[in-house]
Design a protein around this motif. Structure first.
Motif, mmCIF file in Angstrom:
data_model
loop_
_atom_site.group_PDB
_atom_site.id
_atom_site.type_symbol
_atom_site.label_atom_id
_atom_site.label_comp_id
_atom_site.label_asym_id
_atom_site.label_seq_id
_atom_site.Cartn_x
_atom_site.Cartn_y
_atom_site.Cartn_z
ATOM 1 N N GLU A 139 -13.230 -58.236 -37.861
ATOM 2 C CA GLU A 139 -13.259 -59.253 -36.804
ATOM 3 C C GLU A 139 -11.972 -59.250 -35.971
ATOM 4 O O GLU A 139 -12.020 -59.241 -34.743
ATOM 5 C CB GLU A 139 -13.453 -60.654 -37.417
ATOM 6 C CG GLU A 139 -13.371 -61.743 -36.354
ATOM 7 C CD GLU A 139 -13.710 -63.136 -36.837
ATOM 8 O OE1 GLU A 139 -13.739 -63.368 -38.067
ATOM 9 O OE2 GLU A 139 -13.951 -63.990 -35.979
ATOM 10 N N ASP A 153 -15.163 -59.765 -42.361
ATOM 11 C CA ASP A 153 -14.703 -61.025 -41.774
ATOM 12 C C ASP A 153 -13.639 -61.560 -42.731
ATOM 13 O O ASP A 153 -13.950 -62.008 -43.842
ATOM 14 C CB ASP A 153 -15.853 -62.027 -41.640
ATOM 15 C CG ASP A 153 -15.411 -63.233 -40.821
ATOM 16 O OD1 ASP A 153 -14.190 -63.471 -40.725
ATOM 17 O OD2 ASP A 153 -16.280 -63.936 -40.274
ATOM 18 N N VAL A 204 -11.641 -64.185 -42.736
ATOM 19 C CA VAL A 204 -11.810 -65.620 -43.037
ATOM 20 C C VAL A 204 -13.021 -66.080 -42.228
ATOM 21 O O VAL A 204 -12.924 -66.269 -41.019
ATOM 22 C CB VAL A 204 -10.565 -66.455 -42.649
ATOM 23 C CG1 VAL A 204 -10.805 -67.934 -42.943
ATOM 24 C CG2 VAL A 204 -9.318 -65.967 -43.387
ATOM 25 N N ASP A 205 -14.156 -66.224 -42.887
ATOM 26 C CA ASP A 205 -15.316 -66.769 -42.171
ATOM 27 C C ASP A 205 -15.265 -68.279 -42.357
ATOM 28 O O ASP A 205 -14.968 -68.780 -43.443
ATOM 29 C CB ASP A 205 -16.630 -66.196 -42.714
ATOM 30 C CG ASP A 205 -17.803 -66.612 -41.828
ATOM 31 O OD1 ASP A 205 -17.612 -66.682 -40.598
ATOM 32 O OD2 ASP A 205 -18.883 -66.886 -42.357
ATOM 33 N N GLY A 206 -15.547 -68.990 -41.246
ATOM 34 C CA GLY A 206 -15.346 -70.438 -41.278
ATOM 35 C C GLY A 206 -13.871 -70.741 -41.019
ATOM 36 O O GLY A 206 -13.257 -71.552 -41.715
ATOM 37 N N THR A 207 -13.305 -70.067 -40.009
ATOM 38 C CA THR A 207 -11.873 -70.296 -39.714
ATOM 39 C C THR A 207 -11.617 -71.755 -39.330
ATOM 40 O O THR A 207 -10.599 -72.340 -39.720
ATOM 41 C CB THR A 207 -11.390 -69.340 -38.596
ATOM 42 O OG1 THR A 207 -11.653 -68.002 -39.013
ATOM 43 C CG2 THR A 207 -9.909 -69.478 -38.330
ATOM 44 N N GLU A 213 -26.327 -73.254 -37.364
ATOM 45 C CA GLU A 213 -24.928 -73.216 -36.924
ATOM 46 C C GLU A 213 -24.743 -73.879 -35.576
ATOM 47 O O GLU A 213 -25.575 -73.711 -34.690
ATOM 48 C CB GLU A 213 -24.508 -71.749 -36.772
ATOM 49 C CG GLU A 213 -24.082 -71.111 -38.050
ATOM 50 C CD GLU A 213 -22.877 -71.761 -38.653
ATOM 51 O OE1 GLU A 213 -22.023 -72.280 -37.920
ATOM 52 O OE2 GLU A 213 -22.808 -71.779 -39.893
ATOM 53 N N GLY A 265 -20.796 -74.758 -41.277
ATOM 54 C CA GLY A 265 -19.771 -74.161 -40.423
ATOM 55 C C GLY A 265 -19.238 -72.840 -40.931
ATOM 56 O O GLY A 265 -18.098 -72.477 -40.646
ATOM 57 N N ALA A 296 -21.084 -69.059 -41.539
ATOM 58 C CA ALA A 296 -22.332 -68.290 -41.551
ATOM 59 C C ALA A 296 -22.550 -67.527 -42.864
ATOM 60 O O ALA A 296 -23.650 -67.516 -43.408
ATOM 61 C CB ALA A 296 -22.328 -67.321 -40.374
ATOM 62 N N ASP A 312 -19.958 -61.696 -39.622
ATOM 63 C CA ASP A 312 -20.339 -62.967 -40.268
ATOM 64 C C ASP A 312 -21.540 -62.780 -41.202
ATOM 65 O O ASP A 312 -21.730 -63.569 -42.126
ATOM 66 C CB ASP A 312 -20.748 -64.014 -39.211
ATOM 67 C CG ASP A 312 -19.633 -64.368 -38.239
ATOM 68 O OD1 ASP A 312 -18.513 -64.606 -38.695
ATOM 69 O OD2 ASP A 312 -19.896 -64.418 -37.020
HETATM 70 C C1 IPD Z 1 -17.722 -68.281 -37.286
HETATM 71 C C2 IPD Z 1 -18.443 -69.017 -38.394
HETATM 72 C C3 IPD Z 1 -19.293 -70.107 -37.817
HETATM 73 C C4 IPD Z 1 -20.275 -69.583 -36.789
HETATM 74 C C5 IPD Z 1 -19.537 -68.819 -35.696
HETATM 75 C C6 IPD Z 1 -18.713 -67.716 -36.323
HETATM 76 P P1 IPD Z 1 -15.352 -67.183 -37.919
HETATM 77 O O1 IPD Z 1 -16.995 -67.209 -37.860
HETATM 78 O O2 IPD Z 1 -19.254 -68.170 -39.149
HETATM 79 O O3 IPD Z 1 -20.013 -70.703 -38.840
HETATM 80 O O4 IPD Z 1 -20.960 -70.651 -36.215
HETATM 81 O O5 IPD Z 1 -20.481 -68.277 -34.791
HETATM 82 O O6 IPD Z 1 -18.037 -67.003 -35.301
HETATM 83 O O7 IPD Z 1 -14.900 -67.064 -36.492
HETATM 84 O O8 IPD Z 1 -14.916 -68.453 -38.556
HETATM 85 O O9 IPD Z 1 -15.085 -65.957 -38.712
#
Ligand code: IPD
Length: 277
Positions: A71, A91, A93-96, A163, A194, A196, A220
């Motif tokens: 990412e 990814d 950190v997903d859910g940054t 989402e 929040g 994915a 994600d």
């Molecule tokens: C986000 C998260 C979020 C989703 C966004 C993504 P990130 O990823 O997965 O739940 O709604 O579309 O971009 O930016 O936190 O890695």
């Protein structure tokens, strides 16, 4: 084509993902340096960058011929192209947004795709110590326990994740609200966490019955899609056709029947593909 031994790839990646988890667990309690990316709510922190560096450095030293889609590397200008070559999709950190707020639903998502198909999937929430893993053809696991999708087929009994996303494009916002309005009175419950990758992981473990989202990126959902399939669930496009990792849309569910019922109800939104440039 580079050599791939999925079990070995999983073991190497697991060690690195656990080290990355230590970074995330430590950093979530502290003040973060936050930068914006595509919008004021699309965020990156020093931890996202440090985790991606740790994973790519470790994996490329173990597997020098493998390719990477990360990412933060893509945000930094690298191309997002999936070929038949073994490719790690990361990814860090997903859910940054959750991480920034110390909301403990955040994870590291790492997948290995070969011949445009997922072979290895890891989703790790180091705050709650949830390690989801899957190898193609060998089932999905949460920590050491095998997991299964719920098997639910009835829309009125389904708990459905979706989402909000990070785009403020009016057409996207309208699609999100329209779809929640449509589903709210037809399903058992609508939820959004929040994150994915965690949405998909919880569908895989049968703690929710479906998840749909438009506007996510390949990193994600690359690992989550394998977890759901290996747990006996299905992964399709939000309009009901085959899943396309680069298309930025995913609908996963415990059963094909439930997935199709949801797809028929959804207003569609098509963001620019991940591999458009
Ligand atoms: C986000 C998260 C979020 C989703 C966004 C993504 P990130 O990823 O997965 O739940 O709604 O579309 O971009 O930016 O936190 O890695």
């Amino acid at each position: 084509m580079a050599n791939v031994e999925p079990q070995e790839c999983l073991s190497v990646a697991l060690k690195l993902v656990k080290q990355a988890g230590d970074l995330v667990r430590d950093a979530i309690k502290k003040k973060k340096n936050i930068e914006m990316k595509s919008s004021a709510v699309d965020l990156v922190t020093e931890t996202d960058k440090a985790v991606e560096k740790l994973l790519i450095t470790g994996l490329s030293s173990a597997f020098p011929d493998h390719k990477f889609i990360g990412e933060e590397s893509v945000a930094g200008g690298e191309k997002c192209v999936l070929t038949d070559e073994p490719t790690w999709i990361i990814d860090p950190v997903d859910g940054t947004m959750n991480f920034v707020h110390s909301f403990p639903y955040t994870c590291i998502s790492v997948a290995l795709w070969v011949n445009k198909d997922a072979e290895v999937g890891i989703v790790y929430n180091p705050i709650l110590e949830h390690m989801f893993t899957a190898l193609k053809g060998q089932g999905a696991y949460l920590n050491d326990e095998k997991i299964s999708a719920s098997g639910e087929t009835d829309l009125s009994k389904a708990l459905v994740f979706s989402e909000m996303g990070t785009s403020h494009d009016p057409e996207k916002v309208d699609t999100v609200i329209t779809n929640i309005t449509t589903l709210l009175t037809k399903v058992h419950g609508c939820r959004t966490m929040g994150c994915a990758a965690l949405h998909m992981s919880h569908v895989a473990r049968g703690a929710a019955d479906a998840n749909y989202t438009m506007g996510v990126h390949c990193w994600d959902i690359a690992a989550g899609s394998l977890l759901v399939k290996e747990a006996g669930g299905v992964v399709i496009d939000t309009a009901g056709g085959p899943f396309d990792l680069m298309r930025r849309r995913v609908l996963c569910a415990s059963t094909q029947e439930l997935a199709e019922k949801i797809a028929k109800l959804l207003k569609q939104y098509q963001p620019e593909r991940d591999d458009a440039h």
